[in-house]
Design an enzyme around this catalytic site. Structure first.
Site, PDB file in Angstrom:
ATOM      1  CB  SER A 124      -0.856  -0.031   1.266  1.00  0.00           C
ATOM      2  OG  SER A 124      -1.404   1.239   1.504  1.00  0.00           O
ATOM      3  CE1 TYR A 148      -3.953  -2.959   5.464  1.00  0.00           C
ATOM      4  CE2 TYR A 148      -3.514  -0.625   5.091  1.00  0.00           C
ATOM      5  CZ  TYR A 148      -3.766  -1.891   4.601  1.00  0.00           C
ATOM      6  OH  TYR A 148      -3.819  -2.095   3.242  1.00  0.00           O
ATOM      7  CE  LYS A 152      -1.449  -4.653   3.351  1.00  0.00           C
ATOM      8  NZ  LYS A 152      -1.715  -5.967   2.770  1.00  0.00           N
TER       9      LYS A 152
HETATM   10  P1  NAD Z   1     -10.962  -7.304   1.001  1.00  0.00           P
HETATM   11  O1  NAD Z   1     -11.202  -7.337   2.472  1.00  0.00           O
HETATM   12  O2  NAD Z   1     -12.113  -7.058   0.101  1.00  0.00           O
HETATM   13  O3  NAD Z   1     -10.262  -8.665   0.546  1.00  0.00           O
HETATM   14  C1  NAD Z   1      -9.387  -9.385   1.391  1.00  0.00           C
HETATM   15  C2  NAD Z   1      -9.827 -10.840   1.355  1.00  0.00           C
HETATM   16  O4  NAD Z   1      -8.945 -11.610   2.168  1.00  0.00           O
HETATM   17  C3  NAD Z   1     -11.251 -11.047   1.905  1.00  0.00           C
HETATM   18  O5  NAD Z   1     -11.985 -11.809   0.985  1.00  0.00           O
HETATM   19  C4  NAD Z   1     -11.035 -11.818   3.211  1.00  0.00           C
HETATM   20  O6  NAD Z   1     -12.089 -12.700   3.469  1.00  0.00           O
HETATM   21  C5  NAD Z   1      -9.724 -12.534   2.936  1.00  0.00           C
HETATM   22  N1  NAD Z   1      -8.889 -12.860   4.105  1.00  0.00           N
HETATM   23  C6  NAD Z   1      -8.456 -12.040   5.097  1.00  0.00           C
HETATM   24  N2  NAD Z   1      -7.679 -12.711   5.944  1.00  0.00           N
HETATM   25  C7  NAD Z   1      -7.598 -13.996   5.490  1.00  0.00           C
HETATM   26  C8  NAD Z   1      -6.931 -15.159   5.934  1.00  0.00           C
HETATM   27  N3  NAD Z   1      -6.174 -15.179   7.031  1.00  0.00           N
HETATM   28  N4  NAD Z   1      -7.068 -16.301   5.196  1.00  0.00           N
HETATM   29  C9  NAD Z   1      -7.827 -16.302   4.065  1.00  0.00           C
HETATM   30  N5  NAD Z   1      -8.485 -15.235   3.604  1.00  0.00           N
HETATM   31  C10 NAD Z   1      -8.366 -14.080   4.310  1.00  0.00           C
HETATM   32  O7  NAD Z   1      -9.799  -6.228   0.746  1.00  0.00           O
HETATM   33  P2  NAD Z   1      -9.260  -5.612  -0.618  1.00  0.00           P
HETATM   34  O8  NAD Z   1      -9.629  -4.177  -0.653  1.00  0.00           O
HETATM   35  O9  NAD Z   1      -9.583  -6.485  -1.765  1.00  0.00           O
HETATM   36  O10 NAD Z   1      -7.705  -5.669  -0.328  1.00  0.00           O
HETATM   37  C11 NAD Z   1      -6.882  -6.742  -0.768  1.00  0.00           C
HETATM   38  C12 NAD Z   1      -5.464  -6.505  -0.282  1.00  0.00           C
HETATM   39  O11 NAD Z   1      -5.004  -5.244  -0.797  1.00  0.00           O
HETATM   40  C13 NAD Z   1      -5.323  -6.438   1.230  1.00  0.00           C
HETATM   41  O12 NAD Z   1      -4.103  -7.063   1.599  1.00  0.00           O
HETATM   42  C14 NAD Z   1      -5.261  -4.959   1.503  1.00  0.00           C
HETATM   43  O13 NAD Z   1      -4.550  -4.652   2.679  1.00  0.00           O
HETATM   44  C15 NAD Z   1      -4.511  -4.460   0.274  1.00  0.00           C
HETATM   45  N6  NAD Z   1      -4.763  -3.031  -0.026  1.00  0.00           N
HETATM   46  C16 NAD Z   1      -6.056  -2.601  -0.173  1.00  0.00           C
HETATM   47  C17 NAD Z   1      -6.290  -1.260  -0.423  1.00  0.00           C
HETATM   48  C18 NAD Z   1      -7.709  -0.733  -0.559  1.00  0.00           C
HETATM   49  O14 NAD Z   1      -7.903   0.485  -0.445  1.00  0.00           O
HETATM   50  N7  NAD Z   1      -8.707  -1.566  -0.817  1.00  0.00           N
HETATM   51  C19 NAD Z   1      -5.228  -0.359  -0.542  1.00  0.00           C
HETATM   52  C20 NAD Z   1      -3.925  -0.847  -0.396  1.00  0.00           C
HETATM   53  C21 NAD Z   1      -3.708  -2.198  -0.135  1.00  0.00           C
END
Ligand code: NAD
Ligand code: UDP
Length: 334
Positions: A124, A148, A152
């Site tokens: 991120s 959080y 990362k």
């Molecule tokens: P999201 O919550 O929609 O998707 C994450 C998925 O991971 C979910 O389906 C959840 O059920 C699953 N999950 C969590 N912990 C788990 C575990 N221990 N075992 C199996 N499944 C697990 O989030 P997103 O927005 O799609 O984000 C995806 C990734 O991108 C994350 O790592 C997040 O930190 C990163 N990210 C997101 C953003 C944003 O703004 N959305 C920005 C930067 C980074």
């Protein structure tokens, strides 16, 4: 390639699964559904007309992960699974450190055991902290303001050290800016639980009448109109960035910003949303939100130079597609 997509039922993961399948790859999703729904896996298959293998597993569980690697000849891993709510991470730091860091270590270990050499990690822009804009990959990372963000930064370091010690293990660290938007079908998108923290889902829920008005957090920042500036990126552009990063992954550790390079203020986003969808978004200006940075956006040139990838969809497309998904989303009685 056979790609293991952890968190593939989530927001960014589901769009990336669609992009991978459309590019001809096979997808195995591992998700414990703690922040997603099983139906999303069906929807991915419906959109692409392709099969997906789904495992409901927690990827911090090394035995369950071992089964995946034993059952499938995996060529690469894209690790999306993680907890991502900044505020919650301050209240439950142990849950965040445990889930996000242990999952990364368990998966990396399985990769070394089963000679899987391609690993793409969801990082991120938060790892830059309050650096000068635009954020460039070569910058020294500054402390983030919450657990959080620290997870990362730590996962980036862990994966970098593993790759240094194991030269055939190739890692791509993708630093996302602000993902918004949804698939053009309106069938998958971001559906946060409860009241959204992020701007775009809040705006779409105001447009739908679920929430009364947007609260704009501060108009006294040193930006053109005083409201916070971010680099919003369409989730489909982000998804395509993952496919290219994986396909072009070579030995070593590679860090890429996935952003547009373009900053948009809160009020500009509201105006774009109204223009794209012909719906008024009532708002009021309130105090700044604690911990917010005035402005950040990517220097997106490295991904373009090295991967030949750049974001194609503009803020109007992001607002239109976010709204299409929200207006299709029949959950919570709407
Ligand atoms: P999201 O919550 O929609 O998707 C994450 C998925 O991971 C979910 O389906 C959840 O059920 C699953 N999950 C969590 N912990 C788990 C575990 N221990 N075992 C199996 N499944 C697990 O989030 P997103 O927005 O799609 O984000 C995806 C990734 O991108 C994350 O790592 C997040 O930190 C990163 N990210 C997101 C953003 C944003 O703004 N959305 C920005 C930067 C980074
Ligand atoms: N924001 C806002 N009202 C909201 C949510 C967000 O004014 O209800 C602002 C926030 O202060 C920031 C921008 O919108 O300037 C993007 O916030 P978001 O939480 O989506 O992303 P982040 O701040 O985590 O980059």
């Amino acid at each position: 390639m056979n790609i293991l997509v952890t968190g593939g039922a989530g927001y960014i993961g589901s769009h990336t699964c669609v992009a991978l399948l459309e590019a001809g790859h096979s997808v195995i999703i591992a998700d414990n559904l703690c922040n997603s729904k099983r139906e999303t896996v069906e929807t991915i298959m419906q959109i692409t007309n392709k099969e997906v293998t789904f495992y409901e597993v927690d990827v911090t569980n090394s035995e369950a992960v071992d089964v995946l690697f034993r059952n499938h000849k995996i060529d690469g891993v894209i690790h999306f699974a993680g907890l991502k709510a900044v505020g919650e991470s301050v209240e439950k730091p142990l849950d965040y450190y445990y889930n996000n860091i242990v999952s990364t270590m368990v998966l990396a270990k399985a990769c070394l055991t089963y000679s899987v050499n391609k690993f793409v990690f969801s990082s991120s822009a938060t790892v830059y902290g309050d650096n000068e804009v635009p954020f460039v990959e070569t910058m020294r990372l500054l402390p983030t303001t919450n657990p959080y963000g620290e997870t990362k930064a730590m996962c980036e370091r862990i994966l970098t050290d593993i790759a240094k010690a194991n030269p055939s293990f190739s890692v791509s660290l993708l630093r996302y800016f602000n993902p918004v938007g949804a698939h053009e079908s309106g069938l998958i998108g971001e559906a946060p639980n409860g009241i959204p923290n992020n701007l775009m889902p809040y705006v779409t829920q105001v447009a739908k009448g679920k929430l009364e008005k947007l609260r704009v957090f501060g108009n006294d920042y040193p930006t053109a109109d005083g409201t916070g500036v971010r680099d919003y990126i369409h989730v489909l552009d982000l998804a395509e960035g993952h496919v290219v990063a994986l396909e072009k992954l070579t030995e070593g550790v590679h860090v890429y910003n996935l952003g547009t390079g373009q900053g948009t203020s809160v009020l500009e986003l509201v105006k774009a949303f109204e223009e794209a969808n012909g719906i008024e978004v009532p708002y009021e200006i309130v105090a700044r939100r604690a911990g917010d940075i005035a402005s950040f956006y990517a220097d997106a040139s490295k991904a373009k130079r090295e991967l030949g990838w750049s974001a194609k969809r503009d803020i109007i497309a992001m607002c239109r597609d976010s709204w299409r998904f929200e207006s299709n989303n029949k959950t919570e009685g709407f």
